[in-house]
Write a protein that holds these residues in place. Structure first.
Motif, PDB file in Angstrom:
ATOM      1  N   PHE A 306      29.485  85.866   4.450  1.00 17.34           N
ATOM      2  CA  PHE A 306      29.017  86.107   5.863  1.00 17.34           C
ATOM      3  C   PHE A 306      28.771  87.679   5.934  1.00 17.34           C
ATOM      4  O   PHE A 306      29.190  88.457   5.068  1.00 17.34           O
ATOM      5  CB  PHE A 306      30.152  85.900   6.892  1.00 17.34           C
ATOM      6  N   GLU A 307      28.198  88.036   7.032  1.00 19.39           N
ATOM      7  CA  GLU A 307      27.762  89.544   7.123  1.00 19.39           C
ATOM      8  C   GLU A 307      28.863  90.352   7.392  1.00 19.39           C
ATOM      9  O   GLU A 307      28.662  91.574   7.465  1.00 19.39           O
ATOM     10  CB  GLU A 307      26.403  89.793   7.688  1.00 19.39           C
ATOM     11  N   SER A 308      30.194  89.511   7.743  1.00 17.11           N
ATOM     12  CA  SER A 308      31.249  90.706   8.153  1.00 17.11           C
ATOM     13  C   SER A 308      32.444  89.701   8.237  1.00 17.11           C
ATOM     14  O   SER A 308      32.483  88.491   8.210  1.00 17.11           O
ATOM     15  CB  SER A 308      31.212  91.169   9.741  1.00 17.11           C
ATOM     16  N   GLN A 309      33.605  90.214   8.229  1.00 21.22           N
ATOM     17  CA  GLN A 309      34.859  89.543   8.098  1.00 21.22           C
ATOM     18  C   GLN A 309      34.931  88.709   9.319  1.00 21.22           C
ATOM     19  O   GLN A 309      35.584  87.601   9.244  1.00 21.22           O
ATOM     20  CB  GLN A 309      36.005  90.477   8.117  1.00 21.22           C
ATOM     21  N   THR A 310      34.354  88.892  10.363  1.00 22.44           N
ATOM     22  CA  THR A 310      34.677  88.051  11.520  1.00 22.44           C
ATOM     23  C   THR A 310      33.561  86.585  11.584  1.00 22.44           C
ATOM     24  O   THR A 310      33.503  85.928  12.387  1.00 22.44           O
ATOM     25  CB  THR A 310      34.336  88.804  12.934  1.00 22.44           C
ATOM     26  N   LYS A 311      32.798  86.865  10.879  1.00 25.75           N
ATOM     27  CA  LYS A 311      31.926  85.776  10.235  1.00 25.75           C
ATOM     28  C   LYS A 311      31.058  85.092  11.328  1.00 25.75           C
ATOM     29  O   LYS A 311      30.924  83.727  11.702  1.00 25.75           O
ATOM     30  CB  LYS A 311      33.039  84.411   9.766  1.00 25.75           C
ATOM     31  N   THR A 312      30.125  86.023  12.018  1.00 21.55           N
ATOM     32  CA  THR A 312      29.548  85.537  13.086  1.00 21.55           C
ATOM     33  C   THR A 312      28.167  85.361  12.673  1.00 21.55           C
ATOM     34  O   THR A 312      27.094  84.987  13.360  1.00 21.55           O
ATOM     35  CB  THR A 312      29.407  86.563  14.087  1.00 21.55           C
ATOM     36  N   LYS A 313      27.624  85.904  11.530  1.00 18.61           N
ATOM     37  CA  LYS A 313      26.401  85.725  10.718  1.00 18.61           C
ATOM     38  C   LYS A 313      26.306  85.159   9.450  1.00 18.61           C
ATOM     39  O   LYS A 313      26.996  86.272   8.559  1.00 18.61           O
ATOM     40  CB  LYS A 313      25.457  87.113  11.167  1.00 18.61           C
ATOM     41  N   LEU A 314      25.888  84.095   9.006  1.00 19.84           N
ATOM     42  CA  LEU A 314      25.606  83.714   7.546  1.00 19.84           C
ATOM     43  C   LEU A 314      24.702  84.594   6.987  1.00 19.84           C
ATOM     44  O   LEU A 314      23.392  84.783   7.446  1.00 19.84           O
ATOM     45  CB  LEU A 314      25.296  82.377   7.730  1.00 19.84           C
ATOM     46  N   GLY A 315      25.182  85.107   5.966  1.00 18.84           N
ATOM     47  CA  GLY A 315      24.120  85.948   4.791  1.00 18.84           C
ATOM     48  C   GLY A 315      23.686  84.992   3.781  1.00 18.84           C
ATOM     49  O   GLY A 315      22.662  85.114   2.898  1.00 18.84           O
ATOM     50  N   SER A 316      24.360  83.700   3.466  1.00 17.80           N
ATOM     51  CA  SER A 316      24.090  82.896   2.200  1.00 17.80           C
ATOM     52  C   SER A 316      22.684  82.578   2.217  1.00 17.80           C
ATOM     53  O   SER A 316      22.248  81.924   3.140  1.00 17.80           O
ATOM     54  CB  SER A 316      25.031  81.956   1.927  1.00 17.80           C
ATOM     55  N   THR A 317      22.172  82.332   1.247  1.00 15.71           N
ATOM     56  CA  THR A 317      20.791  81.787   0.989  1.00 15.71           C
ATOM     57  C   THR A 317      21.060  80.377   0.327  1.00 15.71           C
ATOM     58  O   THR A 317      19.924  79.628   0.328  1.00 15.71           O
ATOM     59  CB  THR A 317      19.602  82.672   0.446  1.00 15.71           C
ATOM     60  N   ASP A 318      22.160  80.061  -0.275  1.00 17.81           N
ATOM     61  CA  ASP A 318      22.185  78.924  -1.230  1.00 17.81           C
ATOM     62  C   ASP A 318      23.189  78.118  -0.764  1.00 17.81           C
ATOM     63  O   ASP A 318      24.021  78.630  -0.054  1.00 17.81           O
ATOM     64  CB  ASP A 318      22.235  79.262  -2.426  1.00 17.81           C
ATOM     65  N   LEU A 319      23.139  76.822  -0.749  1.00 16.37           N
ATOM     66  CA  LEU A 319      24.266  75.792  -0.378  1.00 16.37           C
ATOM     67  C   LEU A 319      25.403  76.039  -1.078  1.00 16.37           C
ATOM     68  O   LEU A 319      26.457  75.466  -0.529  1.00 16.37           O
ATOM     69  CB  LEU A 319      23.577  74.323  -0.261  1.00 16.37           C
ATOM     70  N   GLY A 320      25.130  76.322  -2.296  1.00 14.87           N
ATOM     71  CA  GLY A 320      26.306  76.435  -3.186  1.00 14.87           C
ATOM     72  C   GLY A 320      25.687  77.097  -4.558  1.00 14.87           C
ATOM     73  O   GLY A 320      24.606  77.297  -4.815  1.00 14.87           O
ATOM     74  N   PRO A 321      26.721  77.449  -5.703  1.00 16.59           N
ATOM     75  CA  PRO A 321      26.361  77.729  -6.897  1.00 16.59           C
ATOM     76  C   PRO A 321      24.987  77.103  -7.594  1.00 16.59           C
ATOM     77  O   PRO A 321      24.130  77.803  -8.172  1.00 16.59           O
ATOM     78  CB  PRO A 321      27.849  78.042  -7.540  1.00 16.59           C
ATOM     79  N   LYS A 322      25.283  75.742  -7.446  1.00 17.65           N
ATOM     80  CA  LYS A 322      24.314  75.093  -8.181  1.00 17.65           C
ATOM     81  C   LYS A 322      23.407  74.186  -7.257  1.00 17.65           C
ATOM     82  O   LYS A 322      22.870  73.250  -7.762  1.00 17.65           O
ATOM     83  CB  LYS A 322      25.032  74.035  -9.049  1.00 17.65           C
ATOM     84  N   GLY A 323      23.435  74.456  -6.029  1.00 10.11           N
ATOM     85  CA  GLY A 323      22.918  73.587  -5.013  1.00 10.11           C
ATOM     86  C   GLY A 323      21.434  74.147  -4.686  1.00 10.11           C
ATOM     87  O   GLY A 323      21.228  75.261  -5.261  1.00 10.11           O
ATOM     88  N   PRO A 324      20.579  73.373  -3.769  1.00 10.01           N
ATOM     89  CA  PRO A 324      19.435  73.893  -3.415  1.00 10.01           C
ATOM     90  C   PRO A 324      19.402  75.161  -2.286  1.00 10.01           C
ATOM     91  O   PRO A 324      20.894  75.749  -2.239  1.00 10.01           O
ATOM     92  CB  PRO A 324      18.815  72.605  -2.611  1.00 10.01           C
ATOM     93  N   THR A 325      18.463  75.881  -2.068  1.00  6.70           N
ATOM     94  CA  THR A 325      18.663  76.837  -1.168  1.00  6.70           C
ATOM     95  C   THR A 325      18.772  76.148   0.395  1.00  6.70           C
ATOM     96  O   THR A 325      18.460  74.952   0.392  1.00  6.70           O
ATOM     97  CB  THR A 325      17.436  77.889  -0.970  1.00  6.70           C
ATOM     98  N   ILE A 326      19.444  76.882   1.265  1.00  6.70           N
ATOM     99  CA  ILE A 326      19.640  76.523   2.572  1.00  6.70           C
ATOM    100  C   ILE A 326      18.449  76.145   3.242  1.00  6.70           C
ATOM    101  O   ILE A 326      18.207  75.006   3.975  1.00  6.70           O
ATOM    102  CB  ILE A 326      20.484  77.747   3.471  1.00  6.70           C
ATOM    103  N   ARG A 327      17.259  76.946   3.077  1.00  8.76           N
ATOM    104  CA  ARG A 327      16.180  76.381   3.555  1.00  8.76           C
ATOM    105  C   ARG A 327      15.570  75.397   3.176  1.00  8.76           C
ATOM    106  O   ARG A 327      15.016  74.377   3.847  1.00  8.76           O
ATOM    107  CB  ARG A 327      15.162  77.834   3.212  1.00  8.76           C
ATOM    108  N   GLN A 328      15.626  74.870   1.745  1.00 10.84           N
ATOM    109  CA  GLN A 328      15.191  73.689   1.046  1.00 10.84           C
ATOM    110  C   GLN A 328      16.056  72.745   1.802  1.00 10.84           C
ATOM    111  O   GLN A 328      15.539  71.339   2.076  1.00 10.84           O
ATOM    112  CB  GLN A 328      15.344  73.739  -0.544  1.00 10.84           C
ATOM    113  N   PHE A 329      17.225  72.753   1.758  1.00 10.70           N
ATOM    114  CA  PHE A 329      18.249  71.761   2.220  1.00 10.70           C
ATOM    115  C   PHE A 329      17.937  71.390   3.735  1.00 10.70           C
ATOM    116  O   PHE A 329      18.089  70.248   3.914  1.00 10.70           O
ATOM    117  CB  PHE A 329      19.764  72.246   2.017  1.00 10.70           C
ATOM    118  N   ILE A 330      17.934  72.468   4.627  1.00  7.78           N
ATOM    119  CA  ILE A 330      17.632  71.936   6.030  1.00  7.78           C
ATOM    120  C   ILE A 330      16.150  71.325   6.087  1.00  7.78           C
ATOM    121  O   ILE A 330      16.107  70.440   7.028  1.00  7.78           O
ATOM    122  CB  ILE A 330      18.073  73.052   6.841  1.00  7.78           C
ATOM    123  N   GLY A 331      15.356  72.104   5.512  1.00 10.62           N
ATOM    124  CA  GLY A 331      13.990  71.525   5.552  1.00 10.62           C
ATOM    125  C   GLY A 331      13.635  70.066   5.268  1.00 10.62           C
ATOM    126  O   GLY A 331      12.999  69.191   5.981  1.00 10.62           O
TER     127      GLY A 331
END
Length: 613
Positions: A306-331
């Motif tokens: 997250f972009e801050s401790q309060t976790k109001t905006k996600l900064g991750s681009t991957d679903l997990g260390p070995k997973g697809p990108t979030i863009r690929q997963f949701i798409g």
């Protein structure tokens, strides 16, 4: 003369000292509880998050929250913190089980900070863990341990109990929890954790249909078609279209409400457009596809960033260390599941297509008017000094971008006072000529035909959507009289109809300015209500001078500076409790004057009533 810069100038703070000195780094803003994002609610959220993580791992189906004045108690029925590590888990930063991804695969809190911040920022903090017939209790004051009880036997069920009272030395003597903000938080937890029951002072919060229930509660009118509710492992979405302008989203990551969106919401908006274009085999404009959408999306991400401790905006681009990108997963998810849903629901697909084409038609009809309005605005801007802009904007890279604000005031007098004392880096001023047009029942064409509304839209830079918004806070600052209230209503009506995202995304505020100044030769107090005035008189003496401010133009620049700085009182405008915007606007802004008159007469309260109340 400046102090010498020596080895003695270098200080090392303990984690506890750092949390108390810089609480904003851990819980965002402090605040007094009048805003849903104030720190006292973050303290509660951090506590509940740990209980939610236990439920997610399959332990405990009930979480009890109790509020007694300023003290909160959270009781879950999970496994309970290991007794030997209870003190460490609630007081030593970077301590916890969530570094072990085998134990907490997709946890909300991963940094080992949250509960320690709750402890450090509380005047009293009590933690109790119950495991297999044994229990241990520890107590703290301002993060420092005051009692360490020995392990004792108990007949209570397994779980953890956290009880804390925020420190008024940090949050102010007048801080107060608002039940409606806590209830909204608990509903979100319920929607995202079907099967879990949360109780708040005995009232239960539980959802059977997840995000479908959330959208049903949030809809301000009838949807254009039956809601699409789609699920798979690590993702759930609910989608429909309404009759409003703009886009409305509710996004979540690992059960956390990401009010500022992030990579998952950007991926959803992009994938939705791509799926619709592919289904209808037509390259519709993205804005036409998303116009009037209302959607909720929840994803589970391993080790989210997250972009801050309060976790109001996600900064991750991957679903997990070995997973697809979030863009690929949701798409991929939407391309399969939403496409299938549209084929199975042809009536909904037809309604969606009609909505898209209606938006396209309106956009094209407005194009000619828009061009004329832009030409007029260019000419007007050469002479128009209604906008006193600031230097830092939300769409820029400056670190103070989130402080950027636009004050909308009535008349040049108020604009002059505010402009002369504002922070020119982050505070802009837009002056209205007088009472704006009542836009109820009008189409979006009015924005381009009305010079003032078009200039306001241009100042905000939201003609093509919220992505270009130039100010994080849009603050309506009108006089505290009947005319000021009317102008406020006219502006709210305009925004509700054409730019509701300013409200749903938390950007719109009402500035509170003092009604009275009470002063003697030694002290001056500004009062926002009759009760505050009476309290000031008790303190300063009945012979103190009282000044009644009728308008913002009467407030001197030197005084105004106090009201728009760190001590600014600004009430956020929300839609949480408005279930029928169209009905409300019809009643308050429509042509039903006799009904409104009867309502006013029937609800009048005279001075005597107020004193007795």
């Amino acid at each position: 003369m400046a102090n010498a810069y020596t080895e003695d100038s270098i200080k090392t703070l303990s984690p506890l000292e750092h949390i108390r000195l810089r609480p904003g780094m851990y819980i965002g803003r402090l605040g007094n509880g009048s805003n849903a994002e104030d720190g006292i609610y973050v303290l509660l959220k951090e506590t509940i998050d740990n209980s939610i993580d236990e439920y997610t791992m399959g332990h405990g189906k009930k979480i009890e929250i109790e509020l007694n004045d300023r003290t909160l108690r959270v009781r879950d029925y999970g496994r309970g913190i290991p007794l030997g590590k209870l003190i460490d888990c609630v007081s030593i930063i970077n301590t916890g089980a969530k570094y072990d991804s085998e134990t907490f695969q997709k946890s909300v809190g991963l940094n080992g900070v949250g509960q320690k911040a709750v402890n450090a920022l509380s005047i009293s903090f009590r933690a109790q863990a119950i495991r297999e017939g044994d229990t241990k209790i520890v107590e703290f004051t301002q993060g420092k341990i005051t009692k360490d009880n020995k392990v004792a036997k108990t007949a209570e069920r397994n779980g953890t109990i956290i009880e804390f009272t925020p420190d008024e030395a940090l949050f102010g003597k007048d801080f107060k929890f608002r039940n409606e903000f806590i209830e909204e938080m608990l509903w979100n937890y319920a929607y995202l954790n079907r099967g879990l029951t949360l109780t708040f002072n005995g009232k239960a919060y539980k959802s059977e249909n997840g995000l479908k229930d959330l959208l049903t509660k949030k809809l301000t009118g009838e949807p254009l078609y039956a809601m699409a509710h789609l699920e798979a492992e690590d993702i759930e979405v609910a989608i429909t279209h309404g009759a409003h302008y703009g886009e409305e989203y509710y996004s979540f990551v690992n059960g956390q409400h990401t009010t500022m969106g992030g990579t998952h919401l950007a991926a959803f908006r992009e994938a939705f457009v791509a799926t619709i274009r592919n289904f209808f085999k037509k390259e519709y404009d993205a804005a036409d596809i998303r116009q009037s959408i209302i959607a909720a999306v929840s994803v589970r991400v391993q080790e989210p960033v997250f972009e801050s401790q309060t976790k109001t905006k996600l900064g991750s681009t991957d679903l997990g260390p070995k997973g697809p990108t979030i863009r690929q997963f949701i798409g991929g998810f939407l391309q399969q599941h939403l496409d299938n849903w549209l084929h199975r629901n042809p009536e909904a697909a037809d309604a969606m297509k009609r909505k898209i084409e209606d938006s396209e038609r309106e956009r094209k009809e407005l194009s000619g008017i828009r061009n004329l309005a832009r030409e007029r605005a260019k000419k007007a801007s050469l002479h128009n000094r209604k906008l006193r802009d600031c230097r830092v904007h939300l769409d820029g890279k400056d670190k103070r971008a989130e402080d950027s604000s636009l004050f909308i005031v009535e008349g040049d007098s108020a604009a002059g006072s505010l402009t002369s004392c504002r922070d020119v880096q982050t505070q802009a001023v837009f002056a209205l000529k007088g009472k704006p047009l009542n836009t109820f029942g009008l189409t979006k064409k009015v924005i381009y035909e009305n010079e003032e509304f078009h200039l306001l839209q241009s100042a905000l830079n939201i003609e093509d959507g919220m992505d270009g918004l130039r100010y994080n806070k849009v603050i309506i600052a009108t006089d505290a009289d009947v005319d000021g209230m009317h102008i406020r209503l006219l502006l709210l009506s305009f925004i509700l109809q054409f730019f509701p995202e300013l409200i749903t995304q938390g950007h719109l505020f009402i500035l509170e300015t003092p009604l009275f100044r009470v002063r003697n030769k030694k002290e001056t107090r500004y009062c926002y209500s009759e009760a505050e005035k009476q309290a000031a008189l008790m303190k300063l003496g009945q012979s103190a001078e009282i000044t009644r401010f009728k308008g913002l133009g009467e407030v001197s620049p030197a005084e105004f500076k106090d009201f728009i700085g760190e001590n600014m009182r600004a009430e956020k405008v929300t839609l949480d409790r408005l279930h029928d915007v169209e009905g409300l606007l019809t009643f308050y802004m429509g042509k039903n004057t006799p009904d409104r008159q009867d309502f006013i007469i029937g609800n009048l309260r005279v001075e005597k009533d107020l004193v007795e109340a």
